[in-house]
Motif scaffolding. Structure first.
Motif, short mmCIF file in Angstrom:
data_model
loop_
_atom_site.label_atom_id
_atom_site.label_comp_id
_atom_site.label_asym_id
_atom_site.label_seq_id
_atom_site.Cartn_x
_atom_site.Cartn_y
_atom_site.Cartn_z
N LYS A 107 48.19 21.40 50.03
CA LYS A 107 46.82 21.60 50.47
C LYS A 107 46.61 23.11 50.56
N VAL A 108 45.71 23.62 49.72
CA VAL A 108 45.45 25.06 49.65
C VAL A 108 44.09 25.33 50.27
N THR A 109 44.05 26.25 51.25
CA THR A 109 42.82 26.60 51.95
C THR A 109 42.57 28.09 51.82
N GLN A 110 41.36 28.46 51.42
CA GLN A 110 41.01 29.88 51.33
C GLN A 110 40.71 30.40 52.73
N ILE A 111 41.37 31.50 53.12
CA ILE A 111 41.18 32.03 54.47
C ILE A 111 40.60 33.44 54.48
N LYS A 112 40.54 34.08 53.32
CA LYS A 112 39.98 35.43 53.24
C LYS A 112 39.01 35.52 52.08
N GLN A 162 42.24 37.69 40.24
CA GLN A 162 42.49 36.94 41.47
C GLN A 162 41.29 36.06 41.81
N ARG A 163 40.08 36.53 41.55
CA ARG A 163 38.89 35.70 41.75
C ARG A 163 38.91 34.50 40.81
N ASP A 164 39.33 34.73 39.57
CA ASP A 164 39.44 33.64 38.61
C ASP A 164 40.50 32.62 39.04
N THR A 165 41.59 33.10 39.60
CA THR A 165 42.65 32.21 40.07
C THR A 165 42.14 31.32 41.20
N LEU A 166 41.39 31.90 42.13
CA LEU A 166 40.81 31.08 43.22
C LEU A 166 39.91 30.00 42.64
N ARG A 167 39.12 30.35 41.65
CA ARG A 167 38.22 29.37 41.03
C ARG A 167 39.03 28.28 40.33
N LYS A 184 35.86 28.02 46.38
CA LYS A 184 34.65 28.80 46.15
C LYS A 184 34.30 29.70 47.32
N ARG A 185 34.68 29.30 48.54
CA ARG A 185 34.30 30.10 49.71
C ARG A 185 35.35 29.96 50.80
N ILE A 186 35.28 30.83 51.79
CA ILE A 186 36.23 30.78 52.90
C ILE A 186 36.10 29.43 53.60
N GLY A 187 37.23 28.81 53.86
CA GLY A 187 37.25 27.52 54.52
C GLY A 187 37.37 26.35 53.57
N ASP A 188 37.14 26.58 52.28
CA ASP A 188 37.31 25.51 51.29
C ASP A 188 38.78 25.12 51.18
N ALA A 206 48.38 34.77 47.29
CA ALA A 206 49.01 34.37 48.55
C ALA A 206 48.36 35.03 49.76
N HIS A 207 47.82 36.23 49.59
CA HIS A 207 47.20 36.95 50.71
C HIS A 207 45.81 36.42 51.04
N LEU A 208 45.27 35.52 50.22
CA LEU A 208 43.92 34.98 50.43
C LEU A 208 43.92 33.52 50.86
#
Length: 61
Positions: free
Chosen positions: A6-11, A20-25, A30-34, A52-54
């Motif tokens: 379970k991967v959650t964006q925190i930053k 790095q933005r492309d990797t998150l996508r 898409k946004r913090i908390g997703d 990993a830092h995000l």
């Protein structure tokens, strides 16, 4: 049963490099908390290592 992550964006991704933005996508974030649930394989581990830092990662069954 295969493990999952379970991967959650925190930053924010605003000040990060484009790759790095492309990797998150690619992870489906898409946004913090997703959060998203991904299979625990080499590809997902590589994505997580790149940002990993995000993100926060939890192993679920």
């Amino acid at each position: 049963m295969a493990a999952r992550l379970k991967v959650t964006q925190i930053k924010s991704k605003v000040s990060e490099k484009q790759n790095q933005r492309d990797t998150l996508r690619s992870l489906g974030l898409k946004r913090i908390g997703d959060s998203t649930v991904r299979p625990d394989d080499a590809q997902t581990r590589g994505y997580v290592r790149a940002v990993a830092h995000l993100v926060k990662v939890e192993e679920i069954d």
